[in-house]
Design a protein around this motif. Structure first.
Motif, PDB file in Angstrom:
ATOM      1  N   UNK A  85      20.738  80.408  74.738  1.00 18.97           N
ATOM      2  CA  UNK A  85      21.079  79.178  74.016  1.00 18.97           C
ATOM      3  C   UNK A  85      20.576  77.940  74.764  1.00 18.97           C
ATOM      4  N   UNK A  86      19.519  78.111  75.548  1.00 17.30           N
ATOM      5  CA  UNK A  86      18.939  76.998  76.303  1.00 17.30           C
ATOM      6  C   UNK A  86      18.480  75.875  75.369  1.00 17.30           C
ATOM      7  N   UNK A  87      18.619  74.653  75.841  1.00 17.95           N
ATOM      8  CA  UNK A  87      18.232  73.484  75.054  1.00 17.95           C
ATOM      9  C   UNK A  87      16.751  73.200  75.297  1.00 17.95           C
ATOM     10  N   UNK A  88      15.980  73.082  74.219  1.00 17.75           N
ATOM     11  CA  UNK A  88      14.545  72.831  74.330  1.00 17.75           C
ATOM     12  C   UNK A  88      14.188  71.486  73.703  1.00 17.75           C
ATOM     13  N   UNK A  89      13.031  70.971  74.069  1.00 14.92           N
ATOM     14  CA  UNK A  89      12.539  69.678  73.584  1.00 14.92           C
ATOM     15  C   UNK A  89      11.906  69.859  72.207  1.00 14.92           C
ATOM     16  N   UNK A  90      12.456  69.237  71.164  1.00 13.93           N
ATOM     17  CA  UNK A  90      11.894  69.392  69.818  1.00 13.93           C
ATOM     18  C   UNK A  90      10.427  68.997  69.712  1.00 13.93           C
ATOM     19  N   UNK A  91       9.966  68.111  70.588  1.00 15.46           N
ATOM     20  CA  UNK A  91       8.569  67.683  70.533  1.00 15.46           C
ATOM     21  C   UNK A  91       7.613  68.700  71.144  1.00 15.46           C
ATOM     22  N   UNK A 140      26.151  85.652  65.401  1.00 14.97           N
ATOM     23  CA  UNK A 140      26.669  86.168  64.132  1.00 14.97           C
ATOM     24  C   UNK A 140      27.856  85.406  63.592  1.00 14.97           C
ATOM     25  N   UNK A 141      28.623  84.750  64.446  1.00 15.11           N
ATOM     26  CA  UNK A 141      29.808  84.024  63.976  1.00 15.11           C
ATOM     27  C   UNK A 141      29.518  82.559  63.654  1.00 15.11           C
ATOM     28  N   UNK A 142      28.283  82.112  63.890  1.00 14.34           N
ATOM     29  CA  UNK A 142      27.948  80.702  63.674  1.00 14.34           C
ATOM     30  C   UNK A 142      27.589  80.441  62.222  1.00 14.34           C
ATOM     31  N   UNK A 143      28.259  79.455  61.634  1.00 13.39           N
ATOM     32  CA  UNK A 143      27.952  79.046  60.260  1.00 13.39           C
ATOM     33  C   UNK A 143      26.985  77.870  60.252  1.00 13.39           C
ATOM     34  N   UNK A 144      27.287  76.821  60.990  1.00 12.03           N
ATOM     35  CA  UNK A 144      26.414  75.641  60.984  1.00 12.03           C
ATOM     36  C   UNK A 144      26.596  74.835  62.261  1.00 12.03           C
ATOM     37  N   UNK A 145      25.572  74.001  62.532  1.00 17.95           N
ATOM     38  CA  UNK A 145      25.597  73.081  63.674  1.00 17.95           C
ATOM     39  C   UNK A 145      25.401  71.671  63.143  1.00 17.95           C
ATOM     40  N   UNK A 146      26.241  70.738  63.598  1.00 16.59           N
ATOM     41  CA  UNK A 146      26.130  69.349  63.169  1.00 16.59           C
ATOM     42  C   UNK A 146      25.875  68.460  64.388  1.00 16.59           C
ATOM     43  N   UNK A 147      24.972  67.501  64.236  1.00 18.88           N
ATOM     44  CA  UNK A 147      24.739  66.494  65.264  1.00 18.88           C
ATOM     45  C   UNK A 147      25.316  65.176  64.766  1.00 18.88           C
ATOM     46  N   UNK A 199      17.287  63.877  75.687  1.00 20.80           N
ATOM     47  CA  UNK A 199      18.022  65.061  75.246  1.00 20.80           C
ATOM     48  C   UNK A 199      19.301  64.574  74.586  1.00 20.80           C
ATOM     49  N   UNK A 200      19.376  64.736  73.272  1.00 17.86           N
ATOM     50  CA  UNK A 200      20.541  64.262  72.532  1.00 17.86           C
ATOM     51  C   UNK A 200      21.092  65.371  71.635  1.00 17.86           C
ATOM     52  N   UNK A 201      22.066  65.022  70.832  1.00 16.66           N
ATOM     53  CA  UNK A 201      22.723  66.003  69.967  1.00 16.66           C
ATOM     54  C   UNK A 201      21.737  66.642  68.993  1.00 16.66           C
ATOM     55  N   UNK A 202      20.760  65.866  68.545  1.00 19.37           N
ATOM     56  CA  UNK A 202      19.767  66.422  67.629  1.00 19.37           C
ATOM     57  C   UNK A 202      18.942  67.517  68.308  1.00 19.37           C
ATOM     58  N   UNK A 203      18.647  67.339  69.586  1.00 20.66           N
ATOM     59  CA  UNK A 203      17.891  68.351  70.325  1.00 20.66           C
ATOM     60  C   UNK A 203      18.697  69.642  70.458  1.00 20.66           C
TER      61      UNK A 203
END
Length: 516
Positions: A160-166, A127-134, A101-105
């Motif tokens: 906003x739970x973190x999920x596994x990209x795979x 609604x207030x979020x513009x972008x996310x950067x890892x 689980x890293x910033x990309x996830x």
């Protein structure tokens, strides 16, 4: 504060410890609130009750906290305008399947919510979020399109739970009955509408310190079945859905309640009616105002809920900064004569036919009784002719999202403990109700201005003004504010600590008392 009523004392026991042993078996929790989905991108509802325990968020609420604290990460605004939010992940985080689980996830998980944009999902919170950067493995940067001091609260929601990209597709919802998360528990098995079996996740790194090794959550259709299971010791503790009659019975002393305890926790959940502007009658302000003039909240609270709830006269509940009594101030006591004048002045013939919808299984066994009381009040006025209809929650949600219901009931447990969360989710073109409500002064002036203020005690005037707009429009009609009751075996501890600020049960706080 939690109040604990010991219904009867367990004789001959001395409490020695609070952590359950492996051989004690799982703690079994009963609830009438079953998940509608296992995918965080599709849920802005009670599914979060399961998610809080099996998924992880960047920040969350340790016991007793009312503001987000570090969980998967330590986060802070890096600018004075509350528009850049930086999170530093804990070292060595893993999902329950062992994947990294890293910033990309994290970026993947938040971007996925926005990309899928499910009609029942939590994208409306972003609604207030513009972008996310890892940046590298551990730094996540959130850039906002406007000042938003509530953004940390949004990230603390199970939406906003973190999920596994795979394991979770980027552009579609995950299928199947499994979960891959990084929370305090892993989902061992799941039977839709029946039960979730949770085992402690040995790969978890976060603030929670589980006091048990396993929890099984059983889903019931109504309070009566759940309480029967509690008396039979088939479950150890109840969560959502205790009916008023059952609460009153459990407060009584006697052999039937021997070995049980009843815990009352301050609640901020609310119940309200929604008027759909797509319906030709519900779209008429005089019709909505006349309903507001007739409704007797005190009678609903007393007759249906046995005073286990309190009448509510604004969308923001008592106990939060900005709470008002706007509907009482504007309408006063229920008055059929005043309601008749409202309709007569508008040239609206009576009785006005209205169809009210409610969910048959989501909010407990009293919902049907509540809507029958509402029907009785409106019909008795002679000004309305009410038809009641209901559906199970899974299909009920689809119906109101499609705008099928002229008037419908909803409950709301807050995503986070701030007045913003009792107003923002219900206004705007895209909202949690599926009924567009532009309310431009609220969405374009009052909410943006309040979100510039980090000290939430300073936003009361903006929320008072927003609530008056809601009163004047009468599109949303608050009915009552709930209290949270938990019934449990006396050998279960932690119930009074187990509720987060959104009244979601943190099952890791539950344990069996060790005795001799």
């Amino acid at each position: 504060m939690a109040a604990i009523v010991s219904i009867s004392l367990v004789a001959g026991c001395s409490l020695l410890g609070e952590e359950s042993s492996d051989d004690a078996g799982p703690i079994v929790v009963g609830t009438t609130s079953a998940p509608s989905t296992l995918d965080p991108a599709a849920a802005w509802d009670g599914s979060w009750e399961l998610f809080r325990n099996v998924y992880q968020t960047l920040v969350s609420y340790p016991t007793g906290a009312s503001a987000p604290q570090p969980d998967a990460a330590t986060c802070v605004f890096t600018d004075s305008s509350n528009r850049v939010y930086k999170c530093e992940l804990r070292d060595g985080l893993k999902f329950s399947n062992g994947d990294k689980l890293d910033a990309k996830a994290v970026k993947y998980s938040i971007d996925r919510v926005r990309t899928i944009n499910a009609s029942t999902g939590p994208n409306g919170l972003l609604g207030s979020l513009d972008s996310v950067e890892a940046n590298g493995d551990r730094e996540v940067l959130f850039r906002l399109n406007k000042a938003d001091a509530t953004f940390p609260f949004v990230l603390a929601t199970p939406g906003m739970s973190i999920v596994d990209p795979d394991d979770y597709p980027a552009k579609s919802l995950r299928k199947g009955d499994g979960i891959v998360g990084s929370g305090p528990y892993r989902l061992e098995s799941y039977e839709e509408g029946k039960q979730s079996v949770l085992l402690r996740n040995d790969k978890y790194k976060g603030f929670a310190e589980p006091k048990n090794h396993a929890v099984t959550i059983r889903y019931f259709q109504d309070s009566g079945e759940m309480v029967k299971a509690l008396h039979a010791k088939d479950i150890d503790i109840t969560y959502q859905g205790l009916a008023a009659d059952d609460i009153v019975d459990l407060e009584g002393k006697g052999d039937a309640n021997e070995g049980l305890q009843l815990i009352e926790v301050a609640g901020s959940n609310i119940n309200y009616l929604v008027f759909n502007p797509k319906d030709p009658l519900s779209n008429k302000l005089p019709v909505r105002r006349a309903v507001a003039q007739v409704i007797d909240r005190a009678a609903i609270a007393h007759k249906v809920y046995k005073d286990t709830v309190d009448p509510l006269y604004s969308m923001v509940p008592s106990g939060l900064t900005g709470h008002t009594t706007g509907f009482f101030d504007s309408f006063g006591e229920p008055d059929t004569g005043k309601a008749r004048s409202i309709l007569d002045d508008a040239g609206i013939s009576t009785p006005v036919p209205l169809t009210l919808w409610y969910t048959s299984d989501r909010y407990g066994s009293d919902t049907g009784l509540e809507f029958n009381e509402i029907k009785s009040q409106l019909d008795a006025s002679g000004l309305f002719s009410v038809t009641l209809k209901s559906r199970p929650w899974n299909t009920y949600v689809v119906g109101y999202q499609k705008g099928e219901y002229p008037v419908f009931g909803r409950g709301w447990a807050p995503d986070f403990p701030d007045a913003d969360n009792f107003i923002a989710p219900f206004v705007g073109e895209q909202n949690a109700l599926g009924t567009p409500y532009p309310a431009k002064e609220i969405t374009q002036v009052l909410l943006p201005r309040s979100r510039q203020e980090s000290d939430r005690a300073n936003v009361a005037k903006d929320f008072e003004q927003a609530q008056q707009i809601l009163v004047d429009d009468a599109r949303l009609l608050p009915l009552w504010q709930g209290k949270q009751y938990i019934a449990a075996s006396e050998d279960i501890s932690g119930g009074e600590r187990a509720m987060d600020p959104s009244t979601i049960m943190m099952v890791w706080e539950l344990s069996r008392k060790t005795s001799w």
